[in-house]
Design an enzyme around this catalytic site. Structure first.
Site, mmCIF file in Angstrom:
data_model
loop_
_atom_site.group_PDB
_atom_site.id
_atom_site.type_symbol
_atom_site.label_atom_id
_atom_site.label_comp_id
_atom_site.label_asym_id
_atom_site.label_seq_id
_atom_site.Cartn_x
_atom_site.Cartn_y
_atom_site.Cartn_z
ATOM 1 N N ARG A 147 0.866 -1.180 0.000
ATOM 2 C CA ARG A 147 0.000 0.000 0.000
ATOM 3 C C ARG A 147 0.899 1.225 0.000
ATOM 4 N NH1 ARG A 147 -3.619 2.485 4.968
ATOM 5 N NH2 ARG A 147 -1.637 3.471 5.460
ATOM 6 N N TYR A 159 -2.364 11.860 6.017
ATOM 7 C CA TYR A 159 -2.638 10.505 6.502
ATOM 8 C C TYR A 159 -1.716 9.461 5.876
ATOM 9 C CZ TYR A 159 -4.591 5.906 6.339
ATOM 10 O OH TYR A 159 -4.714 4.562 6.392
ATOM 11 N N ASP A 210 -5.089 3.800 0.104
ATOM 12 C CA ASP A 210 -6.186 3.997 1.063
ATOM 13 C C ASP A 210 -6.614 5.463 1.054
ATOM 14 O OD1 ASP A 210 -7.908 3.992 3.195
ATOM 15 O OD2 ASP A 210 -6.519 3.037 4.603
ATOM 16 N N HIS A 212 -9.171 6.528 2.996
ATOM 17 C CA HIS A 212 -9.599 6.785 4.382
ATOM 18 C C HIS A 212 -10.862 7.634 4.457
ATOM 19 C CE1 HIS A 212 -7.948 6.602 8.652
ATOM 20 N NE2 HIS A 212 -7.706 5.419 8.121
ATOM 21 N N GLU A 236 -8.954 1.878 -1.489
ATOM 22 C CA GLU A 236 -9.654 1.556 -0.234
ATOM 23 C C GLU A 236 -10.446 2.733 0.319
ATOM 24 O OE1 GLU A 236 -6.899 -0.007 2.602
ATOM 25 O OE2 GLU A 236 -8.171 0.543 4.309
ATOM 26 N N GLU A 262 -13.130 -1.693 6.937
ATOM 27 C CA GLU A 262 -12.380 -1.876 8.194
ATOM 28 C C GLU A 262 -13.162 -1.340 9.396
ATOM 29 O OE1 GLU A 262 -8.827 0.358 7.073
ATOM 30 O OE2 GLU A 262 -9.385 1.915 8.505
ATOM 31 N N ARG A 283 -13.219 -5.637 3.922
ATOM 32 C CA ARG A 283 -12.111 -5.500 4.858
ATOM 33 C C ARG A 283 -12.461 -5.726 6.317
ATOM 34 N NH1 ARG A 283 -7.553 -3.826 4.650
ATOM 35 N NH2 ARG A 283 -7.565 -1.985 5.960
ATOM 36 N N GLU A 339 -3.927 -7.484 5.247
ATOM 37 C CA GLU A 339 -3.030 -6.393 5.625
ATOM 38 C C GLU A 339 -2.148 -6.864 6.778
ATOM 39 O OE1 GLU A 339 -5.101 -2.973 7.129
ATOM 40 O OE2 GLU A 339 -3.360 -1.665 6.955
ATOM 41 N N TRP A 402 -11.311 11.655 8.918
ATOM 42 C CA TRP A 402 -9.868 11.433 8.995
ATOM 43 C C TRP A 402 -9.520 10.203 8.239
ATOM 44 C CZ3 TRP A 402 -7.496 7.232 11.800
ATOM 45 C CH2 TRP A 402 -6.092 7.197 11.592
HETATM 46 C C1 GCO Z 1 -5.598 0.751 7.397
HETATM 47 C C2 GCO Z 1 -6.309 1.692 8.288
HETATM 48 C C3 GCO Z 1 -5.563 2.111 9.502
HETATM 49 C C4 GCO Z 1 -6.546 2.751 10.473
HETATM 50 C C5 GCO Z 1 -6.232 2.420 11.871
HETATM 51 C C6 GCO Z 1 -7.311 2.918 12.790
HETATM 52 O O1 GCO Z 1 -6.035 0.633 6.281
HETATM 53 O O2 GCO Z 1 -4.658 0.128 7.867
HETATM 54 O O3 GCO Z 1 -6.991 2.674 7.620
HETATM 55 O O4 GCO Z 1 -4.469 2.906 9.202
HETATM 56 O O5 GCO Z 1 -6.572 4.119 10.316
HETATM 57 O O6 GCO Z 1 -6.089 1.041 11.966
HETATM 58 O O7 GCO Z 1 -7.196 2.388 14.045
HETATM 59 MG MG MG Z 2 -7.710 1.728 5.835
#
Ligand code: GCO
Ligand code: MG
Length: 402
Positions: A147, A159, A210, A212, A236, A262, A283, A339, A402
């Site tokens: 990634r 980020y 990602d 986010h 992602e 996630e 995820r 991951e 975020w």
């Molecule tokens: C990822 C995630 C993490 C999260 C974190 C939050 O894809 O690994 O987005 O970076 O932000 O696990 O607790």
């Molecule tokens: Mg993520």
């Protein structure tokens, strides 16, 4: 086989982890991860104050019945705190059952569907050439899937950057860090990043990215389209998924594969995404989606619609969760990728484990159960430290995902 004792162990060997240990009257014990990044003590309280008193004396062999009792019996359903607590109980019960039968957990889940589990790590950079170097370093370690995140020129604290090369730690002690965001700058920058990466590394390595949850659906559609020439393994969390139908718009515009989930806690968070095949990878993972029992149901629905799994595995998912995820990954037919961000050496010492990395893949090992333990004496040397995930604001100060 009655549950005779239950305890929640909160420790911070580099970062906070919440671990459940269930002990049976025969002296067997099982572990479950209950870590919810930045909200750890809420899950510890849910377990200690509400769940564990009802488990003492229960039959440890009744995994599905216990799951249903904790889910339906509470009346208040779903949500990350509830589902992380249920996940911890469920994982610990699977650990106990596999130990009692002297088999690695994956054997109880249908046996191995593959030889090992393909993983991806995070490469990040403060600029494009830094990111190129970070990807080269991961390739040298044997990773085949990476990634890539990169600071966007002109934006502080983007980020995915920082916190160590092999582990990723966004949470900070004392107060939430504030990041600044501009979707305009990001959308202009990311295609240039991936053009450079493909120029350097050619078509072979799997590259992931990602977002986010930071874009609107139409912005996400534009990003997916502009990244098509660089054939990402996945894009992602391009937009928040509270409204699952939002993904229809993205799908109408791009063939870049999408990965989501996630932050999902149950099958109800993703059934429409799966049934309409609006994503390519799901995820959800063991600790945040109700444990192995519930994740298997999500995977079964995904399989029906040719969606593959891609479990979350950042550093905040403890070695107990990683081990559980690997048994799950090895066994389900529609596995896609896992991951894998490593833990600090203190975390590895507190949680000795059997799983091992080789040539870009992991194997959970063949020890009975999950193949992961906790050294409670050592854990006690690392007391809980309050920590917060960052918050994000637009350049004019508006709060943003975020
Ligand atoms: C990822 C995630 C993490 C999260 C974190 C939050 O894809 O690994 O987005 O970076 O932000 O696990 O607790
Ligand atoms: Mg993520």
């Amino acid at each position: 086989m009655k549950i005779a004792d239950a305890k929640v162990i909160v420790c911070s060997p580099g970062r906070n982890f919440v671990t459940l240990k269930l002990v049976t009257e025969d002296g067997l014990y099982g572990l479950g991860d209950a870590t919810l990044n930045g909200r750890e003590l809420a899950v510890a309280s849910y377990l200690n104050d509400h769940v564990l008193p009802t488990l003492i004396g229960a039959d440890a062999r009744r995994i599905e019945d216990t799951w249903q009792l904790l889910y339906q019996g509470a009346y208040w359903r779903r949500g990350p705190v509830t589902m992380a607590a249920i996940a911890a109980v469920d994982t610990a019960l699977w650990d106990i059952k596999a130990k009692s039968l002297h088999v690695p957990l994956y054997q109880l889940l249908g046996g191995a569907s593959r030889e090992h589990v393909l993983v991806y790590g995070h490469a990040s950079g403060d600029g494009i050439e830094d990111a190129v170097k970070a990807v080269a370093d991961y390739l040298a370690l044997g990773y085949r899937a990476i990634r890539v995140q990169c600071a966007v020129p002109g934006l502080p604290g983007t980020y995915g950057v920082g916190g160590g090369k092999l582990f990723y730690e966004p949470a900070a002690r004392h107060a939430p860090p504030v990041n600044i965001w501009s979707s305009e700058r990001y959308l202009e920058f990311v295609p240039r990043l991936f053009a450079r990466l493909r120029q350097e590394f050619g078509p072979d390595p799997h590259l992931l990215h990602d977002v986010h949850h930071r874009l609107t659906p139409i912005e996400a559609a534009r990003l997916g389209k502009s990244l098509e020439p660089y054939h990402l393994f996945w894009l992602e969390d391009p937009t928040p998924a509270e409204v699952q139908a939002r993904f229809r718009l993205i799908r109408q515009h791009t063939t870049t594969p999408l990965a989501v989930g996630e932050v999902f806690n149950t099958i109800y968070d993703c059934h429409q995404l799966l049934e309409e095949r609006l994503v390519d990878y799901i995820r959800a993972t063991v600790v945040h989606a109700g444990g192995i029992s519930h994740l298997r149901k999500i995977a079964a629905l995904a399989e029906l619609h040719q969606v593959r799994t891609g479990c979350h595995g950042a550093t905040d998912l403890s070695p107990v969760c990683m081990a559980a995820a690997l048994h799950f990954d090895l066994s389900v037919h529609n596995f896609g990728i896992q991951e894998y961000m490593r833990h600090s050496s203190d975390t590895d010492r507190v949680f000795p484990h059997q799983y091992r990395f080789e040539a870009g893949a992991l194997h959970p090992g063949n020890a009975p159960g999950l193949g992961v333990d906790i050294d409670e004496t050592l854990a006690a040397q690392f007391p809980y430290q309050r920590a917060y995930l960052p918050v994000n604001r637009l350049q004019d100060g508006t709060v943003h995902s975020w």
